[in-house]
Structure formats: C-alpha cells, structure tokens
Design a protein around this motif. Structure first.
Motif, PDB file in Angstrom:
ATOM      1  N   ARG A 147      35.284  60.793  29.243  1.00  0.00           N
ATOM      2  CA  ARG A 147      36.096  59.828  30.432  1.00  0.00           C
ATOM      3  C   ARG A 147      35.489  58.446  30.588  1.00  0.00           C
ATOM      4  NH1 ARG A 147      39.409  59.004  33.944  1.00  0.00           N
ATOM      5  NH2 ARG A 147      38.907  58.384  36.319  1.00  0.00           N
ATOM      6  N   ILE A 148      34.082  58.342  30.249  1.00  0.00           N
ATOM      7  CA  ILE A 148      33.670  57.109  30.523  1.00  0.00           C
ATOM      8  C   ILE A 148      33.650  56.166  29.315  1.00  0.00           C
ATOM      9  CG2 ILE A 148      31.948  57.663  32.452  1.00  0.00           C
ATOM     10  CD1 ILE A 148      29.580  57.753  30.459  1.00  0.00           C
ATOM     11  N   TYR A 149      33.731  56.821  28.125  1.00  0.00           N
ATOM     12  CA  TYR A 149      33.869  56.197  26.758  1.00  0.00           C
ATOM     13  C   TYR A 149      35.160  55.813  26.292  1.00  0.00           C
ATOM     14  CZ  TYR A 149      28.820  55.949  26.008  1.00  0.00           C
ATOM     15  OH  TYR A 149      27.596  55.551  26.432  1.00  0.00           O
ATOM     16  N   ASN A 150      36.348  56.620  26.668  1.00  0.00           N
ATOM     17  CA  ASN A 150      37.505  56.745  25.813  1.00  0.00           C
ATOM     18  C   ASN A 150      38.824  56.405  26.888  1.00  0.00           C
ATOM     19  OD1 ASN A 150      36.141  57.185  23.362  1.00  0.00           O
ATOM     20  ND2 ASN A 150      36.036  59.389  24.049  1.00  0.00           N
ATOM     21  N   GLU A 151      38.455  56.369  28.300  1.00  0.00           N
ATOM     22  CA  GLU A 151      39.865  56.697  29.020  1.00  0.00           C
ATOM     23  C   GLU A 151      39.777  55.264  29.600  1.00  0.00           C
ATOM     24  OE1 GLU A 151      40.527  59.834  31.662  1.00  0.00           O
ATOM     25  OE2 GLU A 151      39.832  61.118  30.003  1.00  0.00           O
ATOM     26  N   THR A 152      41.099  54.586  29.726  1.00  0.00           N
ATOM     27  CA  THR A 152      41.244  53.500  30.466  1.00  0.00           C
ATOM     28  C   THR A 152      41.701  53.477  31.898  1.00  0.00           C
ATOM     29  OG1 THR A 152      43.670  53.630  29.729  1.00  0.00           O
ATOM     30  CG2 THR A 152      42.135  52.590  28.246  1.00  0.00           C
ATOM     31  N   ASN A 153      42.227  54.615  32.322  1.00  0.00           N
ATOM     32  CA  ASN A 153      42.394  54.612  33.649  1.00  0.00           C
ATOM     33  C   ASN A 153      40.916  55.056  34.658  1.00  0.00           C
ATOM     34  OD1 ASN A 153      41.968  57.353  33.058  1.00  0.00           O
ATOM     35  ND2 ASN A 153      44.008  58.138  34.129  1.00  0.00           N
ATOM     36  N   ILE A 154      39.898  54.301  34.410  1.00  0.00           N
ATOM     37  CA  ILE A 154      38.776  54.195  35.293  1.00  0.00           C
ATOM     38  C   ILE A 154      38.184  53.010  35.315  1.00  0.00           C
ATOM     39  CG2 ILE A 154      37.428  54.512  32.933  1.00  0.00           C
ATOM     40  CD1 ILE A 154      35.496  56.496  34.359  1.00  0.00           C
ATOM     41  N   ASP A 155      37.368  52.681  36.522  1.00  0.00           N
ATOM     42  CA  ASP A 155      37.063  51.558  36.905  1.00  0.00           C
ATOM     43  C   ASP A 155      35.941  51.258  35.784  1.00  0.00           C
ATOM     44  OD1 ASP A 155      36.603  49.298  39.240  1.00  0.00           O
ATOM     45  OD2 ASP A 155      34.451  50.084  38.566  1.00  0.00           O
ATOM     46  N   ALA A 156      36.164  50.049  35.297  1.00  0.00           N
ATOM     47  CA  ALA A 156      35.462  49.478  34.296  1.00  0.00           C
ATOM     48  C   ALA A 156      33.862  49.521  34.596  1.00  0.00           C
ATOM     49  CB  ALA A 156      35.928  48.086  33.565  1.00  0.00           C
ATOM     50  N   ASN A 157      33.802  49.006  35.817  1.00  0.00           N
ATOM     51  CA  ASN A 157      32.227  48.841  36.267  1.00  0.00           C
ATOM     52  C   ASN A 157      31.616  50.150  36.290  1.00  0.00           C
ATOM     53  OD1 ASN A 157      32.305  46.049  36.426  1.00  0.00           O
ATOM     54  ND2 ASN A 157      33.163  45.956  38.378  1.00  0.00           N
ATOM     55  N   PHE A 158      32.267  50.914  37.034  1.00  0.00           N
ATOM     56  CA  PHE A 158      31.770  52.254  37.153  1.00  0.00           C
ATOM     57  C   PHE A 158      31.557  53.012  35.847  1.00  0.00           C
ATOM     58  CE2 PHE A 158      32.899  57.082  37.361  1.00  0.00           C
ATOM     59  CZ  PHE A 158      31.860  57.490  38.230  1.00  0.00           C
ATOM     60  N   ALA A 159      32.504  53.040  34.979  1.00  0.00           N
ATOM     61  CA  ALA A 159      32.142  53.570  33.139  1.00  0.00           C
ATOM     62  C   ALA A 159      30.918  52.856  32.849  1.00  0.00           C
ATOM     63  CB  ALA A 159      33.427  53.203  32.483  1.00  0.00           C
ATOM     64  N   THR A 160      30.789  51.710  33.038  1.00  0.00           N
ATOM     65  CA  THR A 160      29.640  50.992  32.560  1.00  0.00           C
ATOM     66  C   THR A 160      28.193  51.318  33.013  1.00  0.00           C
ATOM     67  OG1 THR A 160      31.003  49.083  32.066  1.00  0.00           O
ATOM     68  CG2 THR A 160      28.558  48.685  31.952  1.00  0.00           C
ATOM     69  N   THR A 161      28.442  51.540  34.204  1.00  0.00           N
ATOM     70  CA  THR A 161      27.141  52.165  34.914  1.00  0.00           C
ATOM     71  C   THR A 161      26.758  53.640  34.352  1.00  0.00           C
ATOM     72  OG1 THR A 161      27.724  50.665  37.082  1.00  0.00           O
ATOM     73  CG2 THR A 161      26.211  52.649  37.271  1.00  0.00           C
ATOM     74  N   ARG A 162      27.750  54.262  34.330  1.00  0.00           N
ATOM     75  CA  ARG A 162      27.492  55.637  34.014  1.00  0.00           C
ATOM     76  C   ARG A 162      27.059  55.656  32.452  1.00  0.00           C
ATOM     77  NH1 ARG A 162      25.845  56.877  38.396  1.00  0.00           N
ATOM     78  NH2 ARG A 162      27.155  57.356  39.979  1.00  0.00           N
ATOM     79  N   ARG A 163      27.520  54.907  31.790  1.00  0.00           N
ATOM     80  CA  ARG A 163      27.179  54.743  30.285  1.00  0.00           C
ATOM     81  C   ARG A 163      25.789  54.606  30.000  1.00  0.00           C
ATOM     82  NH1 ARG A 163      32.094  50.869  28.829  1.00  0.00           N
ATOM     83  NH2 ARG A 163      33.600  52.658  28.588  1.00  0.00           N
TER      84      ARG A 163
END
Length: 83
Positions: A21-37
């Motif tokens: 989800r954090i690397y491949n999906e687009t329906n996620i908040d970008a900042n949230f995904a970056t933080t979790r990465r």
C-alpha cells in the motif's frame, strides 16, 4: 462492518502487511506513505511495526479519522471514496 473495522484502532501492523500500500497505491496520503516508508523499506524489515492509528493503545476515533483522510494502512470501499 464499522465495529469490525474499529478493532484496528488499537495495535500495530507489520511492515509486510502494509508495504504494498505505501509503495504502490495512489489512494493514500503521500505524506503518510513517505513517513511509513521510513520504517518499512521496499524490501526487508518485514517484522518492523507501525501503529495503526495515532493512539495505538487507546480505543478512540483516531483510526476512523485516519481512514477517511487516507492516512491508513487499510482501504475501505464502504466510505465511498475508494480508500
């Protein structure tokens, strides 16, 4: 459905459970995904943990607020926004 989903307001998720989800999906908040990465690399670190909500030790509405805002490891099509 709401009650079952609400059980996710407490606890943590393993990296291997949300990596896609954090690397491949687009329906996620970008900042949230970056933080979790930061704690979940693209490969390895499968057992690394991240909180499911901002208050992982307390049952409250933080999980639902995060879900609506795209700041969640999970999706819920029942919200009508494709999360």
């Amino acid at each position: 459905m709401t009650v079952l989903s609400g059980g996710h307001t407490i606890g943590q998720a393993r990296c291997d459970g949300f990596r896609n989800r954090i690397y491949n999906e687009t329906n996620i908040d970008a900042n949230f995904a970056t933080t979790r990465r930061g704690s979940c690399p693209a490969s390895g670190g499968d057992g690394n943990l991240a909180p499911l909500a901002s208050s992982p030790n307390r049952f409250d509405n933080a999980y639902f607020s995060a879900l609506v805002g795209g700041n969640s490891f999970f999706r819920s099509s029942s919200l009508g926004k494709g999360f």
